[in-house]
Structure formats: structure tokens, C-alpha cells
Motif scaffolding. Structure first.
Motif, PDB file in Angstrom:
ATOM      1  N   VAL A 165       0.861  -1.179   0.000  1.00  0.00           N
ATOM      2  CA  VAL A 165       0.000   0.000   0.000  1.00  0.00           C
ATOM      3  C   VAL A 165       0.901   1.233   0.000  1.00  0.00           C
ATOM      4  CG1 VAL A 165      -1.781   1.282   1.234  1.00  0.00           C
ATOM      5  CG2 VAL A 165      -1.798  -1.202   1.282  1.00  0.00           C
ATOM      6  N   MET A 166       0.652   2.114  -0.956  1.00  0.00           N
ATOM      7  CA  MET A 166       1.403   3.366  -1.042  1.00  0.00           C
ATOM      8  C   MET A 166       0.406   4.518  -0.986  1.00  0.00           C
ATOM      9  SD  MET A 166       3.807   2.073  -4.113  1.00  0.00           S
ATOM     10  CE  MET A 166       2.624   0.873  -4.694  1.00  0.00           C
ATOM     11  N   GLU A 167       0.689   5.499  -0.138  1.00  0.00           N
ATOM     12  CA  GLU A 167      -0.219   6.637  -0.001  1.00  0.00           C
ATOM     13  C   GLU A 167       0.513   7.915  -0.368  1.00  0.00           C
ATOM     14  OE1 GLU A 167      -3.464   8.273   3.190  1.00  0.00           O
ATOM     15  OE2 GLU A 167      -2.658   6.265   3.358  1.00  0.00           O
ATOM     16  N   SER A 168      -0.157   8.759  -1.158  1.00  0.00           N
ATOM     17  CA  SER A 168       0.461  10.018  -1.575  1.00  0.00           C
ATOM     18  C   SER A 168       0.200  11.106  -0.539  1.00  0.00           C
ATOM     19  CB  SER A 168      -0.086  10.449  -2.938  1.00  0.00           C
ATOM     20  OG  SER A 168      -1.419  10.847  -2.812  1.00  0.00           O
ATOM     21  N   VAL A 169       0.865  12.231  -0.710  1.00  0.00           N
ATOM     22  CA  VAL A 169       0.722  13.363   0.204  1.00  0.00           C
ATOM     23  C   VAL A 169      -0.699  13.927   0.162  1.00  0.00           C
ATOM     24  CG1 VAL A 169       1.594  15.677   0.729  1.00  0.00           C
ATOM     25  CG2 VAL A 169       3.152  13.916  -0.090  1.00  0.00           C
ATOM     26  N   CYS A 170      -1.341  13.905  -1.006  1.00  0.00           N
ATOM     27  CA  CYS A 170      -2.677  14.499  -1.135  1.00  0.00           C
ATOM     28  C   CYS A 170      -3.807  13.538  -0.773  1.00  0.00           C
ATOM     29  CB  CYS A 170      -2.859  15.061  -2.537  1.00  0.00           C
ATOM     30  SG  CYS A 170      -2.642  13.862  -3.832  1.00  0.00           S
ATOM     31  N   GLY A 171      -3.508  12.349  -0.284  1.00  0.00           N
ATOM     32  CA  GLY A 171      -4.547  11.442   0.192  1.00  0.00           C
ATOM     33  C   GLY A 171      -4.949  10.330  -0.752  1.00  0.00           C
ATOM     34  N   ASN A 172      -4.368  10.241  -1.937  1.00  0.00           N
ATOM     35  CA  ASN A 172      -4.661   9.140  -2.854  1.00  0.00           C
ATOM     36  C   ASN A 172      -3.883   7.909  -2.415  1.00  0.00           C
ATOM     37  OD1 ASN A 172      -6.154  10.998  -4.322  1.00  0.00           O
ATOM     38  ND2 ASN A 172      -4.443  11.494  -5.652  1.00  0.00           N
ATOM     39  N   LYS A 173      -4.432   6.725  -2.699  1.00  0.00           N
ATOM     40  CA  LYS A 173      -3.809   5.484  -2.245  1.00  0.00           C
ATOM     41  C   LYS A 173      -3.737   4.478  -3.394  1.00  0.00           C
ATOM     42  CE  LYS A 173      -5.762   3.709   1.419  1.00  0.00           C
ATOM     43  NZ  LYS A 173      -6.398   2.874   2.445  1.00  0.00           N
ATOM     44  N   ILE A 174      -2.580   3.818  -3.536  1.00  0.00           N
ATOM     45  CA  ILE A 174      -2.389   2.748  -4.520  1.00  0.00           C
ATOM     46  C   ILE A 174      -2.152   1.452  -3.757  1.00  0.00           C
ATOM     47  CG2 ILE A 174      -0.931   1.848  -6.366  1.00  0.00           C
ATOM     48  CD1 ILE A 174      -0.312   4.746  -7.120  1.00  0.00           C
ATOM     49  N   THR A 175      -2.918   0.425  -4.088  1.00  0.00           N
ATOM     50  CA  THR A 175      -2.813  -0.872  -3.430  1.00  0.00           C
ATOM     51  C   THR A 175      -2.526  -1.947  -4.460  1.00  0.00           C
ATOM     52  OG1 THR A 175      -4.461  -0.164  -1.804  1.00  0.00           O
ATOM     53  CG2 THR A 175      -4.010  -2.522  -1.939  1.00  0.00           C
ATOM     54  N   ILE A 176      -1.523  -2.758  -4.210  1.00  0.00           N
ATOM     55  CA  ILE A 176      -1.255  -3.959  -5.009  1.00  0.00           C
ATOM     56  C   ILE A 176      -1.871  -5.118  -4.234  1.00  0.00           C
ATOM     57  CG2 ILE A 176       0.514  -5.466  -5.976  1.00  0.00           C
ATOM     58  CD1 ILE A 176       2.348  -2.964  -6.047  1.00  0.00           C
ATOM     59  N   PHE A 177      -2.704  -5.920  -4.899  1.00  0.00           N
ATOM     60  CA  PHE A 177      -3.461  -6.956  -4.199  1.00  0.00           C
ATOM     61  C   PHE A 177      -3.471  -8.266  -4.974  1.00  0.00           C
ATOM     62  CE2 PHE A 177      -6.388  -4.828  -7.009  1.00  0.00           C
ATOM     63  CZ  PHE A 177      -7.084  -5.870  -7.587  1.00  0.00           C
ATOM     64  N   ALA A 178      -3.842  -9.319  -4.280  1.00  0.00           N
ATOM     65  CA  ALA A 178      -4.053 -10.639  -4.881  1.00  0.00           C
ATOM     66  C   ALA A 178      -4.933 -11.437  -3.931  1.00  0.00           C
ATOM     67  CB  ALA A 178      -2.734 -11.359  -5.107  1.00  0.00           C
ATOM     68  N   GLY A 179      -5.671 -12.395  -4.496  1.00  0.00           N
ATOM     69  CA  GLY A 179      -6.516 -13.208  -3.640  1.00  0.00           C
ATOM     70  C   GLY A 179      -7.232 -14.323  -4.368  1.00  0.00           C
ATOM     71  N   PRO A 180      -7.700 -15.326  -3.611  1.00  0.00           N
ATOM     72  CA  PRO A 180      -8.437 -16.456  -4.189  1.00  0.00           C
ATOM     73  C   PRO A 180      -9.937 -16.209  -4.191  1.00  0.00           C
ATOM     74  CG  PRO A 180      -7.985 -16.900  -1.902  1.00  0.00           C
ATOM     75  CD  PRO A 180      -7.380 -15.551  -2.203  1.00  0.00           C
ATOM     76  N   GLY A 181     -10.647 -17.058  -4.927  1.00  0.00           N
ATOM     77  CA  GLY A 181     -12.100 -16.955  -4.964  1.00  0.00           C
ATOM     78  C   GLY A 181     -12.730 -18.107  -5.714  1.00  0.00           C
ATOM     79  N   LEU A 237     -12.277 -22.449  -9.507  1.00  0.00           N
ATOM     80  CA  LEU A 237     -11.541 -21.577  -8.606  1.00  0.00           C
ATOM     81  C   LEU A 237     -11.064 -20.359  -9.379  1.00  0.00           C
ATOM     82  CD1 LEU A 237      -9.411 -24.260  -6.747  1.00  0.00           C
ATOM     83  CD2 LEU A 237     -11.500 -23.149  -5.959  1.00  0.00           C
ATOM     84  N   LYS A 238     -11.167 -19.205  -8.757  1.00  0.00           N
ATOM     85  CA  LYS A 238     -10.783 -17.965  -9.417  1.00  0.00           C
ATOM     86  C   LYS A 238      -9.678 -17.307  -8.608  1.00  0.00           C
ATOM     87  CE  LYS A 238     -12.687 -13.672 -11.152  1.00  0.00           C
ATOM     88  NZ  LYS A 238     -13.878 -13.064 -11.694  1.00  0.00           N
ATOM     89  N   GLY A 239      -8.741 -16.742  -9.301  1.00  0.00           N
ATOM     90  CA  GLY A 239      -7.707 -15.943  -8.667  1.00  0.00           C
ATOM     91  C   GLY A 239      -7.832 -14.519  -9.173  1.00  0.00           C
ATOM     92  N   ARG A 240      -7.329 -13.588  -8.408  1.00  0.00           N
ATOM     93  CA  ARG A 240      -7.374 -12.198  -8.847  1.00  0.00           C
ATOM     94  C   ARG A 240      -6.140 -11.495  -8.327  1.00  0.00           C
ATOM     95  NH1 ARG A 240     -10.400  -7.520  -7.036  1.00  0.00           N
ATOM     96  NH2 ARG A 240     -10.585  -6.160  -8.828  1.00  0.00           N
ATOM     97  N   ALA A 241      -5.472 -10.756  -9.205  1.00  0.00           N
ATOM     98  CA  ALA A 241      -4.291  -9.982  -8.829  1.00  0.00           C
ATOM     99  C   ALA A 241      -4.292  -8.692  -9.624  1.00  0.00           C
ATOM    100  CB  ALA A 241      -3.021 -10.775  -9.118  1.00  0.00           C
ATOM    101  N   GLY A 242      -3.901  -7.604  -8.977  1.00  0.00           N
ATOM    102  CA  GLY A 242      -3.900  -6.338  -9.695  1.00  0.00           C
ATOM    103  C   GLY A 242      -3.487  -5.155  -8.860  1.00  0.00           C
TER     104      GLY A 242
END
Length: 178
Positions: free
Chosen positions: A85-101, A120-125
């Protein structure tokens, strides 16, 4: 068979609405566009940084190519975990994620008839959450599963090739957070 699929879609939608009214966490409702079609999704953030996603999807790839006149429908659920998780000074946030489903639906697979699929489904992004409550994501979401077609003589069960294609074609999601 299509009536069963509509019941699954309705049950998934009702489950999403129940989550919205019962939980106090952050929510996101939006649309997703990918190679195999387009859909609606609902995300629910949990306290530990992970989030769940329920998606209702219109499987339109075979309909747009002219191989069938009726698009398919699918529903999926994924539990996604934040890797970074990366957060900018102005409050925007970038998240790298992955998970099963899991995923299930009714659609036409490549060089096959219309049938029921599950797997089974996977998701990453990557997900960008802007200060103005806009959520934009890009992800891959492969499905490893089976595709069942029903014929007069027998039931044919094969590998779901359309789910593998989702591993190479990204989905773009645009949502509103509240």
C-alpha cells in the motif's frame, strides 16, 4: 438452465445488498470491463486491509464474435489481500493486491456449446483509490475450472478455456466508494 442462472444472479445481488446494509466498513460499487465481457461489482473493505469482491458478469465475448446470439452470465467472489500500500501526500492510495475466490455461470466456451461452468478464481492487480471517492483498478482474474455441456446422449465435461484467457487479458474496473 437459464432460470437457474438467473436465480444465482439474484441471490448474489441480494447477498451484496445485505452486506451493504449490515456492515459499517467502506464499500465500493462499480463496473468492470474485460475481454470476455462486462459486469457490476461490489467491494467491501475489512479492518485488516483486505477486501472482498462480488461480481455479476455478462459473458459477451462469444456473442460479440457472432458465435452465439445470447450472452452468458456469471457470478464470482474473491477475497483480496493487500500486498503493498502506497499513499500520496494528497490522500490518494495505490494498493497492489491478490486473492483467491470462486466463480460459476452459464456461457459458451471456445469451440463448445453453451454450458455451465464452475471453478476456482484468482485475482491480482493494482487499485487506485482517489481522495474524491473514485476507485480505478486493473487486474487479471483467471478461472481454473470445468465447463459442462448437456446433450441428449450425455453430459460433456471439459476444461474451461475461457477462464484461462482471463489470465492474459486484464479487467479494468471503475467504481464509487462510500
Amino acid at each position: 438452465m437459464p432460470e437457474r442462472c438467473l436465480k444465482i444472479a439474484l441471490a448474489t445481488l441480494l447477498l451484496s445488498l445485505a452486506c451493504i446494509s449490515a456492515c459499517a466498513q467502506k464499500h465500493c460499487i462499480g463496473t468492470v470491463y474485460g475481454y470476455s465481457g462486462m459486469g457490476l461489482y461490489h467491494e467491501l473493505d475489512t479492518d485488516d486491509g483486505s477486501f472482498t469482491r462480488v461480481t455479476l458478469y455478462a459473458e459477451t465475448a462469444e456473442a460479440f464474435s457472432g458465435r452465439t446470439s445470447i450472452p452468458g452470465i456469471s457470478a464470482s467472489f474473491t477475497w483480496n489481500f493487500a500486498i503493498a500500500v502506497m499513499e500520496s501526500v494528497c490522500g490518494n492510495k495505490i494498493t497492489i493486491f491478490a486473492g483467491p475466490g470462486i466463480a460459476a455461470g452459464l456461457c459458451r466456451d471456445f469451440k463448445s456449446d453453451t454450458g455451465f461452468f464452475f471453478g476456482l478464481k484468482g485475482r491480482a492487480g493494482v487499485r487506485c483509490i482517489y481522495k474524491r471517492n473514485v476507485d480505478i483498478s486493473i487486474s487479471i482474474a483467471p478461472v481454473i475450472g470445468s465447463h459442462l455441456t448437456f446433450r441428449e446422449e450425455a453430459i460433456d465435461m471439459r476444461y474451461f478455456k475461457g477462464g484461462l484467457m482471463k489470465a492474459f487479458m486484464p479487467e479494468i474496473g471503475i467504481g464509487y466508494r462510500f
